[in-house]
Design an enzyme around this catalytic site. Structure first.
Site, PDB file in Angstrom:
ATOM      1  N   LYS A  31       0.848  -1.194   0.000  1.00  0.00           N
ATOM      2  CA  LYS A  31       0.000   0.000   0.000  1.00  0.00           C
ATOM      3  C   LYS A  31       0.883   1.244   0.000  1.00  0.00           C
ATOM      4  O   LYS A  31       1.962   1.227   0.581  1.00  0.00           O
ATOM      5  CB  LYS A  31      -0.847   0.051   1.287  1.00  0.00           C
TER       6      LYS A  31
ATOM      7  N   ARG B  68     -10.124 -11.420   2.161  1.00  0.00           N
ATOM      8  CA  ARG B  68     -11.006 -12.455   1.621  1.00  0.00           C
ATOM      9  C   ARG B  68     -10.357 -13.835   1.699  1.00  0.00           C
ATOM     10  O   ARG B  68     -11.042 -14.852   1.802  1.00  0.00           O
ATOM     11  CB  ARG B  68     -11.399 -12.093   0.178  1.00  0.00           C
TER      12      ARG B  68
HETATM   13  N1  BES Z   1      -7.989  -3.711   4.567  1.00  0.00           N
HETATM   14  C1  BES Z   1      -8.197  -3.320   3.227  1.00  0.00           C
HETATM   15  C2  BES Z   1      -9.534  -2.605   3.008  1.00  0.00           C
HETATM   16  C3  BES Z   1      -9.688  -1.263   3.668  1.00  0.00           C
HETATM   17  C4  BES Z   1      -9.386  -0.109   2.986  1.00  0.00           C
HETATM   18  C5  BES Z   1     -10.201  -1.163   4.954  1.00  0.00           C
HETATM   19  C6  BES Z   1      -9.557   1.131   3.581  1.00  0.00           C
HETATM   20  C7  BES Z   1     -10.370   0.070   5.553  1.00  0.00           C
HETATM   21  C8  BES Z   1     -10.048   1.215   4.865  1.00  0.00           C
HETATM   22  C9  BES Z   1      -8.176  -4.545   2.318  1.00  0.00           C
HETATM   23  O1  BES Z   1      -7.361  -5.582   2.727  1.00  0.00           O
HETATM   24  C10 BES Z   1      -7.660  -4.111   0.985  1.00  0.00           C
HETATM   25  O2  BES Z   1      -6.542  -3.706   0.932  1.00  0.00           O
HETATM   26  N2  BES Z   1      -8.486  -4.231  -0.039  1.00  0.00           N
HETATM   27  C11 BES Z   1      -8.099  -3.850  -1.352  1.00  0.00           C
HETATM   28  C12 BES Z   1      -8.625  -4.904  -2.295  1.00  0.00           C
HETATM   29  C13 BES Z   1      -8.164  -4.754  -3.702  1.00  0.00           C
HETATM   30  C14 BES Z   1      -6.663  -5.001  -3.777  1.00  0.00           C
HETATM   31  C15 BES Z   1      -8.905  -5.726  -4.559  1.00  0.00           C
HETATM   32  C16 BES Z   1      -8.710  -2.499  -1.640  1.00  0.00           C
HETATM   33  O3  BES Z   1      -9.830  -2.240  -1.227  1.00  0.00           O
HETATM   34  O4  BES Z   1      -8.028  -1.672  -2.270  1.00  0.00           O
HETATM   35 MN    MN Z   2      -5.365  -5.364   2.089  1.00  0.00          MN
END
Ligand code: BES
Ligand code: MN
Ligand code: ZN
Length: 508
Positions: free
Chosen positions: A277, A351
């Site tokens: 990230k 997931r």
């Molecule tokens: N933990 C994050 C989702 C999240 C984002 C929670 C902002 C709270 C605030 C999750 O693991 C994630 O990173 N999801 C990705 C999925 C994508 C790579 C398909 C996302 O939402 O960008």
């Molecule tokens: Mn994530």
């Protein structure tokens, strides 16, 4: 990690109150602010009401005014709190009372004891006022040196002014205290920094907290996870020097009338892994275990309230780190129950750990399974920061939304469009963890659905599929803006009340 200090809630008649501060409600009436209390002498109330407009009091939600005591009144501090628009009979609804009570108690941090003279003439109104107080009296101080925050300690004693007899008020206050403690336990766990909260310490905290209760706990360490084929949790956790855990908590009362399974995402920190990230997106990722904390707190509350429903909770814990041992995008994992997943993006880790736990949870054939997860950034895009997205089988999904409405929490039903499923097809494994970006919250739900009942024989699961609902709490679990009502900054503890209410509803 979980504080033992929570406010004391006491029911009082007006004459019995001992607190130096009294909180009274002001509604926004059609012709200006209206004082809604009989806690003040008539003369003082009339005088105050005629000054309200000049004082700038509007009676709007989150408005809190502190005034000196009035002549003839017993209290040196008088606090006015806005109740918002009043209904047709000049009253406030339960949620308005809950928010006002929370806002007042929250802004009175630094005052040791307060009396709430808000409308609490029925058990449901008293419950709302008491819950608001229990939720508003919160601060996270575990990591500040002692004495560092003078004047900011949360209110520790709340006297609730009510005409109800003790036989009616006592069970209401007991329930409010249990609910408040459950929500605040989630806040404590979510606010705890990842330096201190990681899979093993999270599991230990759960075990320690449940010692001496009737809740049964089982913890799988990395060796046991490997032995039982939990490839998803192990895979996501393999980049961290701090190994993953799976925790099962169970409330199994004699003569239970139903069995509800709960599954929570417990990523103690989500860096994104090799699909790293950007720094700004990582700032709130200690909250990525809010789903697991919620499941723990709900099971604990169900036990404390002796709800006659069996509840099994599954907490899928891992730390998502990049390292030379971390998953690579395109690695393939075998989940519990045998399905294979091609991990195309290591940041879609939630997931994957949830898949393992959903299989294990549904192997036990509960009457329903609900999962709670800070699953997608797309949830915030679709529904904003306050509404939980609810997906899954229609009837259970709508049961969750209805339970949220009854609890005073914000949740919204969303579909799982069929056309999203093929976007998750993999050319090398049973499924990919990456799919269509647009509507990503629903794509993630389509992925999870594949793992409900995945460990059961096909004939059996088509005959009696387990009803499933998925709650995406990515936004509402962590408040990055100013506090409001009973909601503090940072961890909120959202959906605890909804799920406890839903489970209680299953008792019939
Ligand atoms: N933990 C994050 C989702 C999240 C984002 C929670 C902002 C709270 C605030 C999750 O693991 C994630 O990173 N999801 C990705 C999925 C994508 C790579 C398909 C996302 O939402 O960008
Ligand atoms: Mn994530
Ligand atoms: Zn995550």
């Amino acid at each position: 990690m979980i504080s033992q200090e929570r406010p004391t809630l006491i029911a009082r008649s007006l004459a019995e109150v001992t607190a130096p501060a009294v909180v009274v409600g002001v509604g926004a009436g059609p012709d200006g602010p209206l004082l809604l209390t009989d806690a003040l002498p008539d003369e003082a109330a009339v005088a105050l009401e005629s000054s309200l407009e000049l004082l700038g009091v509007k009676g709007r939600p989150d408005e809190v005014h502190r005034l000196p005591g009035l002549s003839g009144s017993r209290w040196p501090l008088l606090v006015l709190v806005g109740l918002g628009d009043l209904d047709q009979d000049g009253g406030a609804d339960d949620e308005a009372l809950r928010q006002a009570s929370g806002a007042a108690v929250r802004s009175l941090a630094g005052t040791q004891s307060v009396a709430l003279a808000l409308p609490a003439d029925t058990p449901s109104r008293l419950a709302a006022v008491a819950e608001g107080a229990a939720l508003g009296a919160y601060a996270f101080t575990a990591f500040t040196s002692a004495g560092d925050t003078p004047g900011r300690a949360p209110v520790s004693t709340v006297e609730l002014v009510t005409p109800l007899p003790a036989s009616a008020s006592e069970p209401v206050l007991r329930r409010a205290a249990v609910i408040g403690d459950a929500v605040c336990a989630v806040r404590d766990l979510v606010n705890t920094p990842p330096s201190h909260l990681y899979p093993a310490s999270f599991a230990d905290a759960v075990v320690a907290d449940l010692e001496g209760t009737d809740v049964d706990v089982r913890v799988w360490d990395e060796t046991q996870l490997a032995a039982e084929g939990f490839g998803g949790i192990l895979g996501i956790g393999q980049g961290s020097s701090r190994p993953p855990r799976l925790v099962r908590v169970e409330h199994a009362p004699a003569g239970a009338r139903a069995h509800v399974a709960l599954v929570g995402k417990g990523i103690t920190f989500d860096t994104g892994g090799i699909s790293l990230k950007p720094p700004a997106s990582m700032m709130t990722m200690k909250s990525d275990m809010a789903g697991a904390a919620t499941v723990f707190a709900v099971v604990r509350a169900a036990a404390a309230l002796e709800i006659p429903v069996r509840v099994t909770g599954w907490l899928a814990m891992a730390e998502n780190m990049p390292s030379d041992t971390a998953l690579r995008p395109s690695d393939v994992l075998t989940m519990h129950g045998g399905k294979t997943v091609e991990v195309m993006n290591t940041d879609a880790e939630g997931r994957v750990v949830m898949a393992d736990a959903l299989v294990a949870a549904t192997d036990e054939r509960p009457d329903a399974v609900l999962d709670v997860a800070t699953l997608t950034g797309a949830q915030l895009v679709a529904l904003g920061v306050r509404h939980t997205g609810v997906m899954g089988d229609e009837a259970l999904r709508d049961e969750v939304v209805a339970a949220a409405g009854a609890a005073g929490e914000l949740a919204w039903p969303m579909p799982i469009p069929e056309q999203l499923r093929p976007s998750l097809d993999s050319r090398v494994a049973d499924i990919s963890n990456m799919g269509e970006r647009f509507g990503g919250m629903m794509t993630a739900a389509a992925f999870l659905r594949e793992f409900v009942d995945a460990g059961r024989p096909v004939a059996e699961r088509t005959e009696s599929p387990t009803p499933w609902a998925h709650l995406d709490i990515a936004g509402p679990s962590f408040n990055e803006s100013a506090a409001y009502g009973y909601t503090p900054r940072d961890a909120t503890g959202t959906m605890v009340r909804t799920l406890v209410g839903l489970i209680a509803g299953r008792a019939g």
